[in-house]
Motif scaffolding. Structure first.
Motif, PDB file in Angstrom:
ATOM      1  N   GLY A   1     102.030  85.440 -17.658  1.00  0.00           N
ATOM      2  CA  GLY A   1     100.978  85.100 -17.160  1.00  0.00           C
ATOM      3  C   GLY A   1     100.244  83.768 -17.366  1.00  0.00           C
ATOM      4  O   GLY A   1      99.310  83.267 -16.861  1.00  0.00           O
ATOM      5  N   LEU A   2     101.101  82.933 -17.942  1.00  0.00           N
ATOM      6  CA  LEU A   2     100.627  81.487 -18.089  1.00  0.00           C
ATOM      7  C   LEU A   2     100.458  80.874 -16.987  1.00  0.00           C
ATOM      8  O   LEU A   2      99.544  79.864 -16.885  1.00  0.00           O
ATOM      9  CB  LEU A   2     102.012  80.610 -19.013  1.00  0.00           C
ATOM     10  CG  LEU A   2     101.759  78.975 -19.312  1.00  0.00           C
ATOM     11  CD1 LEU A   2     100.347  79.134 -20.416  1.00  0.00           C
ATOM     12  CD2 LEU A   2     102.963  78.582 -20.145  1.00  0.00           C
TER      13      LEU A   2
ATOM     14  N   LEU B   1      88.975  84.365 -20.402  1.00  0.00           N
ATOM     15  CA  LEU B   1      90.145  84.143 -19.153  1.00  0.00           C
ATOM     16  C   LEU B   1      91.557  84.391 -19.746  1.00  0.00           C
ATOM     17  O   LEU B   1      92.288  84.828 -19.201  1.00  0.00           O
ATOM     18  CB  LEU B   1      89.899  82.905 -18.453  1.00  0.00           C
ATOM     19  CG  LEU B   1      90.694  82.256 -17.275  1.00  0.00           C
ATOM     20  CD1 LEU B   1      89.836  81.419 -16.387  1.00  0.00           C
ATOM     21  CD2 LEU B   1      91.896  82.031 -17.566  1.00  0.00           C
ATOM     22  N   VAL B   2      91.773  83.590 -20.761  1.00  0.00           N
ATOM     23  CA  VAL B   2      93.008  83.709 -21.461  1.00  0.00           C
ATOM     24  C   VAL B   2      93.450  84.953 -21.637  1.00  0.00           C
ATOM     25  O   VAL B   2      94.560  85.420 -21.261  1.00  0.00           O
ATOM     26  CB  VAL B   2      93.038  82.619 -22.700  1.00  0.00           C
ATOM     27  CG1 VAL B   2      94.564  82.858 -23.547  1.00  0.00           C
ATOM     28  CG2 VAL B   2      93.269  81.112 -22.297  1.00  0.00           C
ATOM     29  N   LEU B   3      92.738  85.853 -22.587  1.00  0.00           N
ATOM     30  CA  LEU B   3      92.956  86.885 -22.805  1.00  0.00           C
ATOM     31  C   LEU B   3      93.062  87.859 -21.645  1.00  0.00           C
ATOM     32  O   LEU B   3      94.008  88.716 -21.731  1.00  0.00           O
ATOM     33  CB  LEU B   3      92.020  87.668 -23.863  1.00  0.00           C
ATOM     34  CG  LEU B   3      91.819  86.848 -25.176  1.00  0.00           C
ATOM     35  CD1 LEU B   3      90.715  87.653 -26.036  1.00  0.00           C
ATOM     36  CD2 LEU B   3      93.102  87.041 -25.974  1.00  0.00           C
ATOM     37  N   ASN B   4      92.156  87.788 -20.784  1.00  0.00           N
ATOM     38  CA  ASN B   4      92.322  88.654 -19.360  1.00  0.00           C
ATOM     39  C   ASN B   4      93.798  88.676 -18.747  1.00  0.00           C
ATOM     40  O   ASN B   4      94.171  89.647 -18.117  1.00  0.00           O
ATOM     41  CB  ASN B   4      91.018  88.377 -18.722  1.00  0.00           C
ATOM     42  CG  ASN B   4      91.349  89.074 -17.120  1.00  0.00           C
ATOM     43  OD1 ASN B   4      91.966  88.453 -16.321  1.00  0.00           O
ATOM     44  ND2 ASN B   4      90.684  90.294 -17.063  1.00  0.00           N
TER      45      ASN B   4
ATOM     46  N   LEU C   1     101.105  82.911 -28.846  1.00  0.00           N
ATOM     47  CA  LEU C   1     101.574  82.881 -27.529  1.00  0.00           C
ATOM     48  C   LEU C   1     101.186  81.604 -26.959  1.00  0.00           C
ATOM     49  O   LEU C   1     101.815  81.164 -26.000  1.00  0.00           O
ATOM     50  CB  LEU C   1     101.142  83.980 -26.835  1.00  0.00           C
ATOM     51  CG  LEU C   1     101.440  85.624 -27.263  1.00  0.00           C
ATOM     52  CD1 LEU C   1     101.075  86.512 -26.560  1.00  0.00           C
ATOM     53  CD2 LEU C   1     102.831  85.694 -27.876  1.00  0.00           C
ATOM     54  N   LEU C   2     100.056  81.256 -27.393  1.00  0.00           N
ATOM     55  CA  LEU C   2      99.301  80.020 -26.771  1.00  0.00           C
ATOM     56  C   LEU C   2      98.193  79.353 -27.788  1.00  0.00           C
ATOM     57  O   LEU C   2      97.735  80.139 -28.488  1.00  0.00           O
ATOM     58  CB  LEU C   2      98.507  80.492 -25.637  1.00  0.00           C
ATOM     59  CG  LEU C   2      97.657  79.525 -24.604  1.00  0.00           C
ATOM     60  CD1 LEU C   2      97.747  79.878 -23.222  1.00  0.00           C
ATOM     61  CD2 LEU C   2      96.226  79.592 -25.021  1.00  0.00           C
ATOM     62  N   ARG C   3      98.454  78.179 -27.889  1.00  0.00           N
ATOM     63  CA  ARG C   3      97.600  77.411 -28.427  1.00  0.00           C
ATOM     64  C   ARG C   3      96.711  76.110 -27.768  1.00  0.00           C
ATOM     65  O   ARG C   3      97.060  75.694 -27.063  1.00  0.00           O
ATOM     66  CB  ARG C   3      98.391  76.601 -29.705  1.00  0.00           C
ATOM     67  CG  ARG C   3      97.559  75.712 -30.447  1.00  0.00           C
ATOM     68  CD  ARG C   3      98.145  74.870 -31.675  1.00  0.00           C
ATOM     69  NE  ARG C   3      98.933  75.798 -32.613  1.00  0.00           N
ATOM     70  CZ  ARG C   3     100.252  75.785 -32.784  1.00  0.00           C
ATOM     71  NH1 ARG C   3     100.932  75.259 -31.946  1.00  0.00           N
ATOM     72  NH2 ARG C   3     100.758  76.822 -33.782  1.00  0.00           N
TER      73      ARG C   3
ATOM     74  N   ILE D   1      92.251  77.752 -15.392  1.00  0.00           N
ATOM     75  CA  ILE D   1      91.514  76.897 -16.254  1.00  0.00           C
ATOM     76  C   ILE D   1      91.338  75.474 -15.311  1.00  0.00           C
ATOM     77  O   ILE D   1      90.349  74.901 -15.467  1.00  0.00           O
ATOM     78  CB  ILE D   1      92.438  76.609 -17.456  1.00  0.00           C
ATOM     79  CG1 ILE D   1      92.455  78.022 -18.233  1.00  0.00           C
ATOM     80  CG2 ILE D   1      91.946  75.399 -18.132  1.00  0.00           C
ATOM     81  CD1 ILE D   1      93.161  78.088 -19.542  1.00  0.00           C
ATOM     82  N   GLU D   2      92.297  75.032 -14.601  1.00  0.00           N
ATOM     83  CA  GLU D   2      92.263  73.914 -13.895  1.00  0.00           C
ATOM     84  C   GLU D   2      90.937  73.985 -12.888  1.00  0.00           C
ATOM     85  O   GLU D   2      90.447  72.922 -12.474  1.00  0.00           O
ATOM     86  CB  GLU D   2      93.511  73.476 -12.993  1.00  0.00           C
ATOM     87  CG  GLU D   2      94.864  73.035 -13.900  1.00  0.00           C
ATOM     88  CD  GLU D   2      95.951  72.661 -13.103  1.00  0.00           C
ATOM     89  OE1 GLU D   2      96.580  71.802 -13.512  1.00  0.00           O
ATOM     90  OE2 GLU D   2      96.062  73.288 -12.091  1.00  0.00           O
TER      91      GLU D   2
END
Length: 322
Positions: free
Chosen positions: A25-26, A99-102, A83-85, A33-34
């Motif tokens: 999903g990254l 948004l990240v979690l979704n 998973l993400l920082r 995000i952009e």
């Protein structure tokens, strides 16, 4: 309070029946995000529900400018590791939480399920994913979920998708056969098979379970002989897949059509696939729908996004919800 801060996305415990997760999903998350903006409609609405003008002015010029470090998609992950920082101004980092979690929770769930299916189909052998096709769009939870499921399945190693829109967008291999409605639209099964072969000579996989599966295989063989077009395979969509696949294989081999492949579908999941593989079912391709697109046995990756450090007058300090 908008000094630098660090947030991390992680999973405190693995879902039931999961020994690992396949991160996914990254890519879609980064694109969102952009593109994150607050336009006139959004700002007007936020003003109506009570947000103050100085904050709305901040949002009007909002562009995410923080740093994001993450596991590459397709990485195996375990509990309690990020998973993400996200490192950046506190407000920016906080605003992207949902948004990240979704995005990453859902797509990681689907990729993990798809990877389990791929492993079951090939007994863990490399390249086994070519035998698994994403058949999930009709059971996915919405059109966007279907697009994300196809992409996640591809990252997990699946060899194609029935979702033509996703194949076009992501450069995947579109895979499909005839529909039962196609067979039912003709006076008899043989007429349907002959018409399909003549119109689609490069995709002659016949769906044989509309009436009687074994007879359907015989009819497909006869249609290939009558049209002179090579039979690419038969698809079994119901019934005892072990027994039916063995009988189909015997009929095809007896007819000299040993190159014809057997495709199986119909409420398949990794446990059933592993049983069929272990029992020697001569199935070449697996179309997996509901189970892949919804991960019915374990439908949640309970990832969280938490503040773990911030920068104050005394320097960096670690923080944690305990």
């Amino acid at each position: 309070m908008n000094e630098p801060a660090v947030f991390e996305h992680f999973v405190r415990w693995l879902p039931p029946r999961r020994d690992w997760l396949l991160v996914c999903g990254l890519g879609p998350t980064m694109r969102l995000i952009e593109q994150l903006r607050f336009g006139e409609r959004e700002l007007s609405y936020l003003a109506e529900i009570g947000f103050k003008q100085d904050f709305l002015s901040y949002l009007e010029g909002f562009r995410f400018g923080g740093d994001i470090d993450a596991m590459p998609e397709g990485t195996i992950a375990y509990a309690d590791e990020p998973l993400l920082r996200v490192t950046g101004p506190r407000i920016e980092a906080q605003l992207i939480e949902t948004l990240v979690l979704n995005q990453i929770n859902f797509q990681t769930m689907i990729a993990t399920k798809a990877a389990r299916v791929v492993l079951a189909a090939g007994g863990g052998e490399p390249g086994a994913g070519d035998a698994v096709i994403d058949f999930s769009p009709r059971r996915d939870h919405g059109a966007d979920a279907a697009m994300k499921a196809a992409r996640a399945a591809a990252i997990a190693g699946c060899g194609g998708t029935s979702n033509v829109a996703a194949a076009m967008r992501y450069g995947l291999r579109p895979v499909g056969t005839m529909a039962h409605s196609y067979v039912l639209s003709f006076q008899d099964e043989g007429a349907a098979f002959r018409a399909f072969m003549e119109d689609n000579p490069d995709n002659t996989v016949m769906l044989v379970d509309t009436y009687d599966t074994v007879e359907g295989v015989r009819t497909a063989i006869e249609a290939a002989r009558e049209t002179g077009i090579q039979l690419a395979g038969v698809r079994l969509d119901s019934g005892d897949l072990l027994e039916l696949s063995k009988r189909a294989r015997a009929l095809l081999d007896e007819a000299g059509m040993d190159a014809a492949r057997i495709v199986a579908s119909g409420d398949l999941e990794e446990g059933r696939i592993a049983e069929l593989v272990a029992a020697g079912a001569p199935i070449d391709l697996w179309g997996v729908g509901t189970e892949l697109g919804t991960s019915r046995d374990s439908p949640v990756v309970n990832g969280v996004y938490k503040l773990v450090a911030d920068l104050g007058d005394a320097g960096w300090r670690g923080v944690a919800k305990t």
